[in-house]
Write an enzyme that holds these catalytic residues in place. Structure first.
Site: not given
Length: 156
Positions: A38, A41
């Site tokens: 991600c 992230c």
């Protein structure tokens, strides 16, 4: 098994290790559910590591941890993750159905620290240390934010 990133003090849980780590009844937990692929992230990771380093002195009352949902999907399903990264505060408990409180504030290290202090201050039967931190933060709201590591004794 679980591993600690020695440079930052972040415990990365693997498989079922998170149960004994999060639900030992002794410490509160900042628990990050993330996905290694991600982009959000990956962008947040350096801030989370800085946050962990800032609160490292609080290790007697809390743990900064995470789990990669790519490898531990069942863990993330249990926490009903809607998007990545998701940060939860889980107080000291042995109740494994407690999924904690989701953080929805700004993703700055200062705001994460303020949130943590607020959450620690709300823990039932919290150590005096946590309550002192919460009181000290309230007293200093008018002042500029103190860069941690925070020594609560110096605030009194």
């Amino acid at each position: 098994s679980s591993g600690i990133n020695a440079e930052y003090g972040v415990v990365i849980y693997k498989q079922e290790d998170y149960i004994t780590g999060l639900y030992n009844g002794r410490k509160a937990n900042a628990f990050l559910l993330y996905s290694s692929w991600c982009g959000h992230c990956q962008k947040f990771a350096p801030t989370y590591k800085e946050y962990a380093a800032l609160v490292a002195d609080w290790s007697s009352v809390m743990t900064v941890s995470g789990v990669d949902c790519v490898y531990d999907t069942p863990v993330c399903k249990k926490y009903h993750v809607q998007g990545y990264p998701t940060l939860r505060f889980i107080g000291p408990t042995t109740n494994t159905s407690d999924v904690g409180i989701t953080y929805d504030g700004d993703r700055s290290k200062q705001d994460l620290v303020k949130w943590t202090i607020s959450m620690l201050g709300e823990v039932k039967n919290a150590p005096v240390f946590c309550l002192t931190l919460a009181l000290c933060l309230k007293k200093r709201r008018q002042a500029s934010f103190l860069e941690p590591p925070i020594n609560p004794g110096s605030w009194l």
